[in-house]
Design an enzyme around this catalytic site. Structure first.
Site, PDB file in Angstrom:
ATOM      1  N   SER A 153      47.072  56.643  28.861  1.00  7.28           N
ATOM      2  CA  SER A 153      46.551  56.318  27.850  1.00  7.28           C
ATOM      3  C   SER A 153      45.265  55.795  28.183  1.00  7.28           C
ATOM      4  O   SER A 153      44.444  56.462  28.959  1.00  7.28           O
ATOM      5  CB  SER A 153      47.316  55.159  27.041  1.00  7.28           C
ATOM      6  OG  SER A 153      46.493  54.844  25.692  1.00  7.28           O
ATOM      7  N   ARG A 223      47.989  44.069  15.985  1.00 11.29           N
ATOM      8  CA  ARG A 223      49.347  44.865  16.828  1.00 11.29           C
ATOM      9  C   ARG A 223      50.007  45.552  15.806  1.00 11.29           C
ATOM     10  O   ARG A 223      50.369  46.596  16.329  1.00 11.29           O
ATOM     11  CB  ARG A 223      49.869  43.524  17.363  1.00 11.29           C
ATOM     12  CG  ARG A 223      51.120  44.133  18.457  1.00 11.29           C
ATOM     13  CD  ARG A 223      50.461  44.894  19.366  1.00 11.29           C
ATOM     14  NE  ARG A 223      51.433  45.100  20.470  1.00 11.29           N
ATOM     15  CZ  ARG A 223      51.320  46.109  21.646  1.00 11.29           C
ATOM     16  NH1 ARG A 223      50.080  46.472  21.791  1.00 11.29           N
ATOM     17  NH2 ARG A 223      52.098  46.271  22.639  1.00 11.29           N
ATOM     18  N   ASP A 320      53.625  62.622  20.474  1.00 17.04           N
ATOM     19  CA  ASP A 320      52.535  61.688  20.547  1.00 17.04           C
ATOM     20  C   ASP A 320      51.235  62.264  19.532  1.00 17.04           C
ATOM     21  O   ASP A 320      50.701  63.275  19.975  1.00 17.04           O
ATOM     22  CB  ASP A 320      52.034  61.828  22.083  1.00 17.04           C
ATOM     23  CG  ASP A 320      50.783  60.624  22.292  1.00 17.04           C
ATOM     24  OD1 ASP A 320      50.192  60.298  21.332  1.00 17.04           O
ATOM     25  OD2 ASP A 320      50.491  60.437  23.645  1.00 17.04           O
ATOM     26  N   HIS A 353      53.585  58.213  21.307  1.00 15.27           N
ATOM     27  CA  HIS A 353      52.773  57.497  22.289  1.00 15.27           C
ATOM     28  C   HIS A 353      53.542  56.855  23.395  1.00 15.27           C
ATOM     29  O   HIS A 353      53.220  56.931  24.784  1.00 15.27           O
ATOM     30  CB  HIS A 353      51.656  57.142  21.882  1.00 15.27           C
ATOM     31  CG  HIS A 353      50.414  56.949  22.877  1.00 15.27           C
ATOM     32  ND1 HIS A 353      49.758  57.756  23.547  1.00 15.27           N
ATOM     33  CD2 HIS A 353      49.785  55.583  23.244  1.00 15.27           C
ATOM     34  CE1 HIS A 353      48.894  57.171  24.353  1.00 15.27           C
ATOM     35  NE2 HIS A 353      48.781  55.723  24.215  1.00 15.27           N
ATOM     36  N   ASP A 354      54.291  55.940  22.997  1.00 10.91           N
ATOM     37  CA  ASP A 354      54.844  55.148  24.069  1.00 10.91           C
ATOM     38  C   ASP A 354      55.807  55.816  24.906  1.00 10.91           C
ATOM     39  O   ASP A 354      56.231  55.173  26.030  1.00 10.91           O
ATOM     40  CB  ASP A 354      55.856  54.019  23.073  1.00 10.91           C
ATOM     41  CG  ASP A 354      55.076  52.685  22.729  1.00 10.91           C
ATOM     42  OD1 ASP A 354      53.913  52.583  23.157  1.00 10.91           O
ATOM     43  OD2 ASP A 354      55.627  51.864  22.097  1.00 10.91           O
TER      44      ASP A 354
END
Length: 376
Positions: A153, A223, A320, A353-354
């Site tokens: 990232s 967040r 992602d 994405h994680d």
């Protein structure tokens, strides 16, 4: 702790007295970097590997700080003896970037020129500034050339910046779930996050520490927005679906979460706001927005990568959507056009994405196979 874990590790602090001038203006006359190392540096310092952290990451990438720690460092799945980033071969360095809030000099630090907390007066760092600070840390550690610089990232952006800013100082560049610049949609998500923070009355124009306040609600909202973008639709559906929160039928309080996904996001937001600094989040998202690998080369990524001299590994994940595989293929296409050696793999994964943080077998296997080729 598991057999292949590092066990107990301790952070270290390096203080720098020489000023660091930032790309976009402003400077730090002095500063500190917090970092951890794993493994042993060999006699020729040829086995050093740098880990660059993502948006809210920090120096604690692997191992535990104490016997009672419930969780290891954020990339423990990849770093350790016998793992893809094998600490029996590599001397691994991981640091907290300037502007962060986990020990390196940042907005919550005291400004030596005023005696007050920096707050919103902390100069805006950009990716190149972090790379410059990392290069100074490398000098202190006796590392002239990294065997590899690795990041996911925002960390992948730092790895690419290393290959252009100090081409003679790394032999391999590993770019995971990253892009050469953000899309307008990504910038929009970051702007929503910043607005959530700055709109909180507790933000106080960024001077919340001086005024004894905290923008906890705004930071939690920021967040929550970010967290949604880190997951895929499939991952959220399989984990939460439309399941109701247990007891929600009886909970008539205004705003009480009805669905499990609501409760999950609120928990994540509250947890994050208790450990992260709001001004650091604003700075980090802005640095992410400002990164543009080819900007200094007239927008020509091929011309940019022509300056590099290392080998590359580029990895992406099928679900992602924040940094989609198409964005990684743009990197690969530019590298090929620049006649740079590059390997690429798109990993099938449901986690969005994680996924770059998770122990997905094929992902670890590809990373392991590539890093085994790196001479130390």
């Amino acid at each position: 702790m598991q057999e292949h874990d590092l066990g107990i590790v301790s952070p270290r602090i390096e203080r720098f007295e020489e000023p660091l001038h930032f790309t976009g203006g402003g400077s730090l006359p002095t500063y500190e970097l917090v970092y951890e190392t794993y493994g042993e540096l060999n006699s020729s310092a040829s086995n050093a590997l740098l880990i660059c952290h993502a948006l809210s990451g920090h120096h604690h990438a692997a191992g535990y700080h104490s016997e009672t720690d419930r969780k290891p460092g954020w990339w423990n799945a990849c770093i350790g003896p016998g793992k893809p980033i094998d600490t029996r071969r590599f001397f691994v360095v991981s640091l907290n970037n300037l502007g962060g809030c986990h020990g390196s000099t940042g907005p919550a630090s005291e400004n030596p020129q005023t005696g007050e907390v920096f707050g919103p007066e902390f100069p805006q760092p950009q990716v190149d500034d972090w790379v410059d600070a990392q290069a100074r840390l490398a000098d202190r550690l006796g590392i002239h050339c990294w065997a590899a610089v690795v990041g996911g990232s925002l960390g992948g952006m730092q790895a690419m910046a290393w290959s252009l800013r100090y081409p003679e100082r790394l032999r391999h560049c590993v770019v995971i779930a990253a892009a050469m610049k953000l899309s307008a949609q990504n910038i929009a998500f970051n702007e929503i996050a910043r607005r959530a923070i700055m709109s909180d009355p507790g933000y106080a124009g960024g001077y919340y520490l001086r005024e004894g306040k905290q923008p906890t609600q705004g930071l939690a909202l920021a967040r929550m927005v970010g967290h949604i973008t880190y997951l895929s639709d499939d991952a959220m559906a399989s984990r939460f679906g439309r399941e109701l929160q247990p007891g929600s039928e009886d909970d008539t309080a205004d705003g009480a979460p009805q669905f499990q996904i609501e409760s999950y996001l609120r928990y994540q937001g509250q947890q994050f706001s208790s450990v992260f600094d709001a001004n650091s989040y604003v700075l980090m998202t802005r640095a992410l927005d400002l990164f543009d690998l080819a900007a200094a080369y007239g927008g020509d990524a091929v011309a940019a990568f022509a300056k590099a001299s290392c080998d590359y590994l580029v990895l992406s994940f099928s679900t992602d959507w924040r940094f989609s595989p198409a964005r990684s293929r743009e990197i690969v296409d530019a590298l090929l056009a620049a006649e740079r050696p590059v390997s690429y793999a798109e990993i099938k994964a449901d986690e969005g994405h994680d996924a770059f943080l998770l122990p997905i077998p094929r992902y670890l296997a590809v990373l392991d196979a590539y890093l085994k080729r790196v001479e130390v």
